[in-house]
Design a protein around this motif. Structure first.
Motif, PDB file in Angstrom:
ATOM      1  N   THR A  51      -9.654  12.306   7.943  1.00 43.09           N
ATOM      2  CA  THR A  51     -10.089  11.212   8.387  1.00 43.09           C
ATOM      3  C   THR A  51     -10.961  11.196   9.967  1.00 43.09           C
ATOM      4  O   THR A  51     -10.964  10.194  10.505  1.00 43.09           O
TER       5      THR A  51
ATOM      6  N   LYS B  51     -14.025  11.427   7.870  1.00 42.46           N
ATOM      7  CA  LYS B  51     -15.202   9.613   7.696  1.00 42.46           C
ATOM      8  C   LYS B  51     -13.318   9.448   7.845  1.00 42.46           C
ATOM      9  O   LYS B  51     -12.587   9.845   7.446  1.00 42.46           O
ATOM     10  N   PRO B  52     -13.421   7.859   7.269  1.00 47.80           N
ATOM     11  CA  PRO B  52     -12.415   7.346   7.711  1.00 47.80           C
ATOM     12  C   PRO B  52     -11.225   6.972   6.495  1.00 47.80           C
ATOM     13  O   PRO B  52     -10.064   6.799   6.827  1.00 47.80           O
ATOM     14  N   SER B  53     -12.121   7.464   4.973  1.00 49.50           N
ATOM     15  CA  SER B  53     -10.898   7.428   4.236  1.00 49.50           C
ATOM     16  C   SER B  53     -11.515   8.492   3.569  1.00 49.50           C
ATOM     17  O   SER B  53     -12.575   9.335   3.309  1.00 49.50           O
ATOM     18  N   TYR B  54     -10.580   8.394   2.521  1.00 50.60           N
ATOM     19  CA  TYR B  54     -10.853   9.557   1.231  1.00 50.60           C
ATOM     20  C   TYR B  54      -9.903   9.017   0.559  1.00 50.60           C
ATOM     21  O   TYR B  54      -9.085   9.108   0.926  1.00 50.60           O
TER      22      TYR B  54
ATOM     23  N   ARG C 225      -9.415   4.482  10.899  1.00 51.95           N
ATOM     24  CA  ARG C 225      -9.365   6.096  10.295  1.00 51.95           C
ATOM     25  C   ARG C 225      -7.675   5.450  10.318  1.00 51.95           C
ATOM     26  O   ARG C 225      -7.440   7.504   9.620  1.00 51.95           O
TER      27      ARG C 225
ATOM     28  N   GLY D  16       6.892   5.474   1.279  1.00 54.87           N
ATOM     29  CA  GLY D  16       5.612   4.779   0.792  1.00 54.87           C
ATOM     30  C   GLY D  16       4.239   6.198   1.387  1.00 54.87           C
ATOM     31  O   GLY D  16       3.588   5.658   1.783  1.00 54.87           O
ATOM     32  N   THR D  17       4.514   7.206   0.968  1.00 52.97           N
ATOM     33  CA  THR D  17       3.974   8.295   1.322  1.00 52.97           C
ATOM     34  C   THR D  17       2.560   8.897  -0.096  1.00 52.97           C
ATOM     35  O   THR D  17       2.233   9.778  -0.003  1.00 52.97           O
TER      36      THR D  17
ATOM     37  N   ASN E 277      -4.996   6.988   7.234  1.00 57.60           N
ATOM     38  CA  ASN E 277      -5.601   6.364   5.783  1.00 57.60           C
ATOM     39  C   ASN E 277      -3.865   6.781   5.243  1.00 57.60           C
ATOM     40  O   ASN E 277      -3.902   6.329   4.438  1.00 57.60           O
ATOM     41  N   ARG E 278      -2.975   5.650   5.919  1.00 57.78           N
ATOM     42  CA  ARG E 278      -1.230   5.498   5.938  1.00 57.78           C
ATOM     43  C   ARG E 278      -1.120   6.526   5.074  1.00 57.78           C
ATOM     44  O   ARG E 278       0.141   6.616   4.043  1.00 57.78           O
ATOM     45  N   CYS E 279      -0.795   8.011   5.372  1.00 59.79           N
ATOM     46  CA  CYS E 279      -0.555   9.346   5.090  1.00 59.79           C
ATOM     47  C   CYS E 279       1.147   8.781   6.062  1.00 59.79           C
ATOM     48  O   CYS E 279       1.543   9.611   4.899  1.00 59.79           O
TER      49      CYS E 279
ATOM     50  N   TYR F 136       0.838  -1.579  -0.379  1.00 61.39           N
ATOM     51  CA  TYR F 136      -0.392  -0.120   0.097  1.00 61.39           C
ATOM     52  C   TYR F 136       1.109   1.475  -0.195  1.00 61.39           C
ATOM     53  O   TYR F 136       2.056   0.940   0.240  1.00 61.39           O
ATOM     54  N   ASP F 137       0.228   2.256  -0.771  1.00 62.20           N
ATOM     55  CA  ASP F 137       0.777   3.752  -0.185  1.00 62.20           C
ATOM     56  C   ASP F 137      -0.197   4.244   0.460  1.00 62.20           C
ATOM     57  O   ASP F 137      -1.456   4.109   1.322  1.00 62.20           O
ATOM     58  N   ALA F 138      -0.040   6.046   0.252  1.00 63.14           N
ATOM     59  CA  ALA F 138      -1.236   6.621   0.748  1.00 63.14           C
ATOM     60  C   ALA F 138      -2.101   6.405   0.767  1.00 63.14           C
ATOM     61  O   ALA F 138      -3.388   7.844   0.734  1.00 63.14           O
TER      62      ALA F 138
END
Lengths: 457, 384, 475
Positions: free
Chosen positions: A329, A332-335, B16, A72-73, B18-20, A31-33
Motif C-alpha cells: 500500500t 496504492k492505498p488498496s489491494y 493507506r 482478524g488478519t 490495509n488492516r493487515c 472488517y478483516d484484512a
C-alpha cells in the motif's frame, strides 16, 4: 441502539467488561484484512471454554449468528460478520497450556499468537512448522480456521498436518474433543474437517499441535533474475532435480520496490524477480545441495546469488517477504490479493496470463508467491475510493482465479473462501461437490448459525 | 478542528492502512486491553469511519483515541508506515473541537494556559528543585547570557521524584565547565501536552515565548533532559540554535574528555524513551555514554531501539486513564526484570516516574535511574 | 427382498454382464466376517461405480466397497450385506506428473504397481508438454540426475494393498515417522457418494483450502461414506541414498534407551521400529534373533543425501555400541529393500500362519512406547512398535489347539486397551475371527465426538447403505 434482552444475558455470562455493543465497536469488528465489510450486533471476549459454550447456547436459542475470530488478519472476509450477529473475539484465551516435549505436542488456547508459541518453543529447540507471513499477529485459532500455510509448507505441509486434536464448541454450545495427543484416532477425521472450515463448523477453544525438533542447519539464498520466466523455470528444475527445499518463494519487481521502500531488505530494484530458496535439516550434504541449486539457477540465467551468512542476514532476507502484503500500500492505498494455486509446473504459463489480465483491465499487479507450492498471490493495486475501481478489480481477480482453475489448480491455497470467493467456488466444484459440503455443514450446524454466508455458496 | 479539516489532514493517511494487523502486537495498549478499539488498526478505522460519516464522535471513540500512548511503535511495525500517532492527535483536536475531550485533558489544557506548566503550580516555582542543592544560592544557574540553555521541562521541575534529574544535569554541566543557564520562572511548557490534549492551536504562544527567551540569553544551544520537550522543539520550534538531548550532550562532553568517569560495577539495561528513540532517532548516544563508564555492563531489553515498548507514560494517558497506564508500565517492568539487570536506565523523567510509581504500587523491587543520575554517580570526586 | 438373481440382472443391465458375479466361489471370496454378499460388482470406471450405487440406492441394497480385501477383517460384522463393490477393474494410472510431484490413479491400482511405475526412468519430463514455456526441455535441465519419484508410504499388506484400501483405512507403516500418514499425503479424491453422485475434492496442489476438506473425511472412513474411486497423492523424489541399520539388544530397557538416544539426536531416520523377539525371528536376518528368545531389536530406515545417511550410520552405530547392542547389521541395496519388503508383508505372513490371530493397532502418545514395550514383553505375540509415531502392531497368537485358546486372548486385549486408554490413546482391532468380535473392543473407547460422527453419517448416508454397522459406534 435498543439493547436486546440477550445482550444482558451475555453480560451475565462474561461480565460487563467483556461484551462490547457500542456503534464504534460494532464497526471495528466488521472488517478483516480483506476488502469485505460488515457490522456486528455485539462483540464478546470470553475468558474460557465454558463462557464460549454458554454464549453459543444462548445464541442458538435466540438464533443469532456467531462469528469467532482471532486477530482478524485473514484475507478473504472470513471473519467479517456478513449477516450481523455476535462476534466472539478469542484474544483473552491466549494461554500456552502445555509444552509436552517427550510427546512432541503443544496444547494451546486459540488466542495464542503464532509467533509467541514459536519463540517459546525455540527456547527448547523445537518449532511449530506452519509459518504464515502474518505469524507475528495471527492467532493459532485463526490459523486453524483458515488452514494457514506459509513459506515452509513446501516441505512441512500446512496447518492441518500439524493439528492433532481440538476442543470444539458446536453451535448449540455442546463441547467435545476431536483427536488428541495421539496421531491416529478411530472414527471420522473431524479435526481434519474443522481445520480450514473458517469458523463455520464450530468454535475451537483448545488445540493440540504437533511440534518438531528445530532443524540442525538452515541455508538461505536469494537468487536474482532479469526475467520472471527464468525464475519460474528454476523452480520447476529444482524440484525435478530431486530437491525439495524448505521454501521456494518468489517476488516480482513491483513487490520488491514496495518492500524495499519499507524495510530495506536489500532486494535489487532493477531485477525482474527474486527467489528465496531455503534449505533446512541435517547439516550433512547441505552445502552440496546448495551448490546443486546454484548450478540450476545459473543454467537459468540467474544474475546473482546471495547466501545469508548469519541469522541477521537471513532475517533481513525474510523481513521483506513477510511484509510484502503490507508494504504494497505504499504504491496504492488498496489491494486485493489472490490466492489461486496451480500444479507447480503450470506456474510460468499461468503467471504470464495473470500479467495479461492486469493489462487488460488496466490494473497494476504485483506478484509474490510460494512458487514451490504453485501458490500465487497476485496483488491487484487500486484505490477503493475511486468509483468503479473495486468492480474492475473484482472482475480481474475472478478472471485470474478462473485461469488457475483451468490450469488444474484451485481458487484458494491458504487464504480461504470467506466472502470474497464464494462465486468462484463454482469454478472448481460441481453442484454435487457443493451438496456434500452442505451436508457437512448441516451435520455440524443444522441451524446455519456459525459464520453464515461463508465458504459454501 | 472540524471534520472537514480532519479529512484533509488524515483521510489519505488512514486509507493507506490495509488492516493487515501487523501493528497489533506492537501496541502496548492492545496488549493490555486485547480489543480492537485499543489497537492502532482500530483507531485508523474509527477515524476513517468518522470521516466517511459512518459513525459520529462518541464517548466510546473518545476513550479509544485518548488511550493511545503516542509511542509510535505501530508505525515502526507498519509496512506502509501509516502515521497513526498523528492521526490520533488530529482526532483529539477534533474531539476537543466538539467538546468531547476527557475532563482531565481539558483541565490540563486550561492549567497550562493559566499557569504555563502542567502541574497547576505557580510557574515562579520552576526553579525550586535547586533547594535540593543546599550549597547554592536560590538563583543559581540563572544568567542573563550563556552559551547553553538547559530546558528543564515541567515534570522534572515540579515532581519531587524527578527533580534528581536537573540536580544531576546541572552538577554535571558545572563540572564540565559548561557556560549554561536555566530559564527558571521564564521557562514555559513546551506545548507538547497541549497537542496530546487536543488543543494544538494553543501551542504557538508557548513556543514564541520560549524561543524569545532563548534568544535573549544569546544561547548557541538548548539542552533537554526531557525527550518530549526535545522532540517538541525539534519537530515544531523552528529554532535557529542547536538542540541537543541530554544523552547527545553527555556523549559530547565525554568525547571532549570533560567528564572524568570512575568505575561503576553494575549490569544495567536501557529503556529507549519513545520521544527520544523512535521519534527523534537518538538510539546510540545514551548507549555510548553507558559504555564509557568503566565496569558497567549493558544488557539490552528484548525489545530495544525501534522496537522499544512504551513505559505507559505517553500520550497523556497517565492522566486520562491512570489504570491503563499502570498496566502498560507493569508489562515494561516485567520485560526489564527478564533481563536480570541490576537496574534500568533511561533518559526520561516521565518513563522513570511511570515505572517507579507502578513498581511501588505493586511492591516490585525496581531500581530505575536517569542517565544523568548515573553519570553523576560515576563522576570522579562525587559522592552519590 | 430382492433375490440374488434379480440383483445380478439389474446390475448387469447397468454394468454389463462381465461386471457382475454371483457364483458361490466369487461370493465366498468376498465374504465379510463370514457374511457373503449376494453379488459382487466389478465396475470398470468411476461412472460405472456411480451407476451401480444409484441402483443400490433405488433398491436399498447394502454395499461394502472392496479393494484387495487385505483389511476387510477390521470392524463389526456387517448388519446387512447385499453387494460387494470391487475396485478390481479400476486399474488406470490416470496421471503421473512427476514434475509436479503428484500421481493420480484409480482406487483398484495396487500400491506396489504405482510405486514401481514411478521409480522408472520414463517419467523424466518435468514441463507440461501441452504448455511448453521453453522450447526444449533438454535446454532446461540437460544434466538432470534424478532417478524418479515415490509415494512416501510404507503400508502394511504392501504386496496386495490397493490405493483405495490404503485411503479408506488411513493405513500407514514405518516411514510415517518422516513422511506422515495418508491424511498428510493424499491431495485429492474422486468418490461416489451413497446417493450415487460422483464428487471430486482436493486436487493436484499441495495447498488447497477451497471449501471443506472433505478429502480428510473420506480418508479412514472405512467405506462408510461412499466409494473412493480416484486418488491424487503427493510424491517425493527418490532419495539419493537409502539404507537400514539393525540392532539387537539383550534387554528391552537397553533397546528403549537406545531409541531414546536416537530421538534426542538431531538426526532424521525415516523409521524407528522396535521389534520383540518373535518379530525379529520372523523378519530376520537370522542373526537378529540369535540366540532365540528374549531379545529386542531396533530397525532404523535411513534415507536422504549421501552425507546424511553416512552420518546417521556412524552415529547410530556408536549409540548402539554404547548401549551394548549384541548385534548390528547394516543393510544396503537389495538386502535393505528385501528387509522392508518382508516388513510390509508381515501381516500376510502372520495371517497365513495363524488364521485365528488377533491383530491390534495400539494408539498412544509417542513417548509411551517403552511402557507399551514392557506391557507386551510377556505376551505370546509378534509385536512391532513404531517409536516416534505412537503406534505399532501387536499380533496375538492363539495358543495352539487349545479349544479354550481364544477365550484366553480376550482379556489380553482388554488389558492392552486399558493400558492405551490410560495414556490418552486407544486401539483398533484390525483382525479377529468373526465369532469373537462381539466380545472385543474393536474400535477402542467410544470417541468423545461419536454423536457428531453419527450426524455426519446420517447426512451423507441417511439410508445406512454403506458398510452398515461396521465402523466406530456401529455407524
Amino acid at each position: 441502539m435498543d439493547r436486546k434482552p440477550w445482550i444482558e444475558q451475555i453480560e451475565e455470562i462474561v461480565g460487563p467488561d467483556h461484551i462490547l455493543t457500542s456503534d464504534m465497536d460494532r464497526i471495528l469488528y466488521g472488517y478483516d484484512a480483506s476488502l469485505a465489510k460488515g457490522k456486528a450486533d455485539a462483540v464478546v471476549l470470553p475468558g474460557d471454554t465454558d463462557e464460549v459454550s454458554r454464549v453459543m447456547a444462548l445464541a442458538h436459542r435466540e438464533r443469532i449468528p456467531v462469528i469467532a475470530r482471532g486477530s482478524g488478519t485473514n484475507l478473504s472476509g472470513g471473519t467479517v460478520p456478513a449477516r450481523g450477529g455476535v462476534v466472539i473475539h478469542l484474544s483473552r484465551m491466549n494461554r500456552i497450556l502445555e509444552i509436552d516435549l517427550p510427546n512432541r505436542t503443544a496444547t494451546v488456547e486459540p488466542g495464542v499468537i503464532t509467533l509467541d508459541l514459536q519463540n517459546r518453543l525455540l527456547r527448547d529447540g523445537f518449532v511449530y512448522a506452519p509459518d504464515p507471513a502474518s505469524q507475528k499477529v495471527s492467532t493459532l485459532g485463526g490459523n486453524l480456521g483458515e488452514n494457514s500455510g506459509g513459506p515452509h509448507c513446501l516441505k512441512y505441509g500446512v496447518t492441518t498436518n500439524h493439528v492433532l486434536g481440538a476442543e470444539v464448541v458446536l453451535s448449540d454450545g455442546t463441547v467435545m474433543w476431536t483427536g488428541g495427543k495421539t496421531h491416529d484416532s478411530a472414527g471420522y477425521d473431524l479435526t481434519g474437517l474443522l481445520v480450514g472450515s473458517e469458523g463455520t463448523l464450530g468454535v475451537v477453544t483448545c488445540m493440540i499441535l504437533r511440534i518438531l525438533r528445530a532443524p540442525e542447519a538452515v541455508k538461505t539464498m536469494l537468487a536474482v533474475y532479469d526475467s520472471i520466466e527464468d525464475a519460474g523455470n528454476t523452480v520447476s528444475a529444482v524440484i525435478a532435480e530431486g530437491i525439495v527445499p524448505a521454501t521456494l518463494e518468489m517476488m516480482d519487481r513491483v513487490v520488491m520496490q514496495a518492500v524495499e521502500a519499507s524495510v530495506q531488505a536489500g532486494y535489487p530494484l532493477d531485477a525482474a524477480a527474486v527467489l528465496i530458496i531455503e534449505l533446512d535439516g541435517m547439516v550433512d550434504g547441505m552445502e552440496r545441495q546448495a551448490q546443486k541449486i546454484q548450478a540450476i539457477c545459473r543454467r537459468h540465467h540467474v544474475r546473482e546469488i546471495r547466501t545469508a551468512r548469519d541469522d541477521a542476514e537471513r532475517a533481513k532476507l525474510w523481513a521483506g517477504r513477510k511484509g510484502a502484503f503490507g508494504a504494497i500500500t505504499r504504491l496504492k492505498p488498496s489491494y486485493m490479493v489472490g490466492d489461486g494455486t496451480v500444479p507447480r509446473t503450470r506456474l510460468p504459463g499461468v503467471l504470464k496470463r495473470v500479467l495479461e489480465t492486469g493489462e487488460k483491465y488496466g490494473l497494476l499487479i504485483g506478484n509474490v508467491f510460494h512458487a514451490g507450492d504453485g501458490n500465487l498471490h497476485p496483488l491487484i493495486l487500486f484505490d477503493e475510493r475511486v468509483e468503479g475501481e473495486l468492480e474492475r478489480v473484482k472482475a480481474a481477480s475472478s478472471e485470474i482465479l478462473k485461469i488457475c482453475a483451468e490450469a488444474g489448480g484451485t481458487i484458494s491455497g491458504e487464504h480461504g473462501i470467506g466472502l470474497e470467493k464464494l462465486e468462484e467456488m463454482h469454478f472448481v466444484f460441481s453442484e454435487g461437490d457443493l451438496a456434500v459440503m452442505r451436508q457437512v455443514k448441516k451435520a455440524f450446524d443444522p441451524k446455519g448459525l456459525l459464520n453464515p454466508g461463508k465458504v459454501v455458496p | 478542528m472540524n471534520i472537514v479539516q480532519l479529512r484533509k489532514l488524515s483521510y489519505d493517511e488512514v486509507c493507506r492502512c490495509n488492516r493487515c494487523g501487523f501493528c497489533l502486537p506492537s501496541c502496548p495498549v492492545y496488549a493490555v486491553e486485547q480489543r480492537e478499539s485499543a489497537s492502532p488498526r482500530g483507531r485508523n478505522a474509527i477515524t476513517r469511519a468518522v470521516i466517511e460519516g459512518r459513525v459520529g464522535w462518541s464517548r466510546d471513540i473518545e476513550r479509544s483515541i485518548f488511550s493511545c500512548l503516542g509511542c509510535g511503535a505501530c508505525t515502526a511495525a507498519c509496512f506502509p508506515s501509516v502515521g497513526t500517532r498523528d492521526v490520533v492527535m488530529g482526532d483529539r483536536a477534533c474531539l476537543a473541537g466538539e467538546g468531547l475531550q476527557p475532563e482531565t485533558a481539558d483541565r490540563l489544557a486550561r492549567s497550562i494556559g493559566k499557569s504555563h506548566n502542567i502541574s497547576e503550580e505557580d510557574n515562579e516555582e520552576r526553579g525550586d528543585w535547586r533547594e535540593i542543592l543546599r550549597d547554592v544560592p536560590d538563583d543559581a544557574f540563572e544568567k542573563d547570557a550563556a552559551e547553553v540553555v538547559y530546558f528543564v521541562g515541567c515534570v522534572a521541575s515540579f515532581f519531587p521524584m524527578a527533580q534528581k534529574i536537573p540536580v544531576s544535569m546541572s552538577r554535571i554541566m558545572e563540572r564540565a565547565g559548561v557556560d549554561f543557564t536555566i530559564l527558571a520562572g521564564e521557562e514555559r511548557c513546551c506545548g507538547y501536552p497541549l497537542i496530546g490534549a487536543g488543543v494544538p492551536e494553543h501551542v504557538e504562544a508557548h513556543r514564541a515565548h520560549n524561543l524569545r527567551k532563548v534568544q535573549e540569553v544569546g544561547a548557541k544551544a538548548v539542552v533537554f533532559t526531557c525527550p518530549s520537550c526535545y522532540h517538541s522543539w525539534k519537530a515544531s520550534y523552528d529554532a535557529e540554535v542547536e538542540l541537543l538531548s541530554a544523552p547527545e550532550f553527555l556523549e559530547r562532553l565525554i568525547q571532549e574528555k570533560r567528564l572524568p568517569l570512575k568505575e561503576l560495577r553494575a549490569t544495567v539495561t536501557y529503556h529507549d524513551p519513545c520521544d527520544l528513540g523512535r521519534q527523534s532517532g537518538v538510539f546510540e548516544p545514551p548507549r555510548n555514554v553507558l559504555q564509557a563508564i568503566p565496569g558497567l555492563r549493558l544488557k539490552e531489553l528484548p525489545n530495544n531501539r525501534q522496537m522499544s515498548v512504551c513505559c505507559g507514560g505517553g500520550g497523556n494517558v497517565e492522566m486520562v486513564n491512570p489504570e491503563l497506564s499502570g498496566r502498560v508500565a507493569q508489562m515494561k517492568i516485567e520485560e526489564i526484570r527478564s533481563t536480570g539487570a541490576d537496574m534500568v536506565v533511561s533518559s526520561c523523567q516521565q518513563c522513570l516516574r511511570t515505572m517507579l510509581t507502578r513498581a511501588r504500587r505493586e511492591k516490585v523491587p525496581l531500581v530505575a535511574k536517569d542517565l544523568t543520575e548515573l553519570v553523576m554517580e560515576a563522576l570522579e570526586g562525587e559522592t552519590s | 427382498m430382492t433375490s440374488p438373481s434379480s440383483i445380478r440382472s439389474s446390475l448387469e443391465s447397468v454394468l454389463g454382464p462381465e461386471a457382475v458375479r454371483d457364483d458361490p466361489e466369487t461370493v465366498a471370496a468376498h465374504a465379510v466376517d463370514g457374511v457373503p454378499p449376494r453379488a459382487v460388482a466389478f465396475p470398470g470406471s468411476t461412472n460405472a461405480v456411480a451407476e451401480a450405487v444409484r441402483l443400490c440406492q433405488r433398491k436399498r441394497l447394502a454395499v461394502i466397497p472392496w479393494g484387495s480385501g487385505s483389511k476387510m477383517a477390521a470392524g463389526f460384522p456387517p448388519e446387512r450385506f447385499d453387494l460387494a463393490l470391487s475396485t478390481a477393474r479400476l486399474q488406470r494410472i490416470v496421471d503421473m506428473d512427476t514434475a509436479n510431484l503428484t500421481v493420480t490413479a484409480e482406487a483398484g491400482v495396487r500400491f506396489k504397481t504405482v510405486q514401481a511405475a514411478l521409480s522408472g526412468e520414463e517419467n523424466r519430463c518435468y514441463l507440461p508438454l501441452e504448455d511448453p514455456v521453453t522450447p526444449s526441455q533438454e535446454e532446461i535441465c540437460p544434466e538432470r540426475e534424478n532417478r524418479g519419484c515415490f509415494i512416501p508410504m510404507s503400508p502394511p499388506h504392501s504386496r496386495t494393498a490397493t490405493l483405495g484400501g490404503i485411503v479408506a483405512a488411513n493405513s500407514s507403516g514405518p516411514t510415517r515417522l518422516l513422511h506422515g500418514l495418508p491424511r498428510d499425503l493424499v491431495l485429492g479424491v474422486r468418490y461416489v457418494t451413497p446417493a450415487g453422485e460422483v464428487v471430486g475434492m482436493g486436487g493436484k496442489t499441495v495447498k488447497n483450502v477451497s471449501g471443506y476438506d472433505v478429502t480428510k473425511l473420506m480418508i479412514g472412513s472405512q467405506g462408510s461414506l461412499g466409494v473412493v474411486c480416484e486418488i491424487t497423492l503427493r510424491l517425493l523424489p527418490l532419495p539419493e541414498r537409502t539404507g537400514t541399520e539393525l540392532f539387537a539388544f539383550d534387554r528391552r530397557e537397553a533397546a528403549c534407551r537406545f531409541v531414546d538416544r536416537v530421538f534426542e539426536s538431531p538426526l532424521l531416520p525415516s523409521a524407528v521400529e522396535l521389534l520383540n523377539h518373535r518379530a525379529c525371528a520372523l523378519l530376520g536376518p537370522e542373526e537378529l534373533d540369535r540366540p532365540a528368545g528374549g531379545t529386542w531389536g531396533v530397525a532404523l530406515a535411513l534415507e536422504g543425501v549421501e552425507e546424511a545417511v553416512t552420518r546417521m550410520r556412524e552415529t547410530f552405530g556408536k549409540m548402539g555400541e554404547a548401549r551394548r547392542a549384541r548385534v548390528r547389521l547394516q543393510l544396503e541395496g537389495e538386502a535393505h529393500a528385501r528387509f522392508w519388503e518382508r516388513y510390509g508383508h508381515l501381516e500376510e505372513t502372520m495371517e497365513e500362519a495363524w488364521p485365528n490371530l488377533i491383530t491390534i493397532h495400539p494408539v498412544y502418545p509417542i513417548s509411551e512406547y517403552s511402557g507399551m514395550a514392557a506391557r507386551v514383553d510377556a505376551l505370546d505375540a509378534v509385536c512391532v512398535l513404531r517409536a516416534g509415531s505412537g503406534t505399532g502392531r501387536i499380533h496375538l497368537l492363539p495358543p495352539g489347539a487349545d479349544p479354550e485358546g481364544p477365550e484366553k486372548l480376550l482379556p489380553v486385549v482388554e488389558r492392552i486397551l486399558e493400558a492405551c486408554v490410560r495414556t490418552g490413546g486407544g486401539l483398533t482391532v484390525e483382525r479377529a475371527a468373526p465369532a469373537w468380535k462381539a466380545r472385543l473392543p474393536l474400535w477402542g473407547p467410544e470417541p468423545d465426538a461419536l454423536a457428531l460422527m453419527r450426524r455426519i453419517k446420517d447426512q451423507m448416508d441417511p439410508d445406512r447403505l454403506f458398510s452398515p454397522g461396521r465402523f466406530v459406534g456401529g455407524i
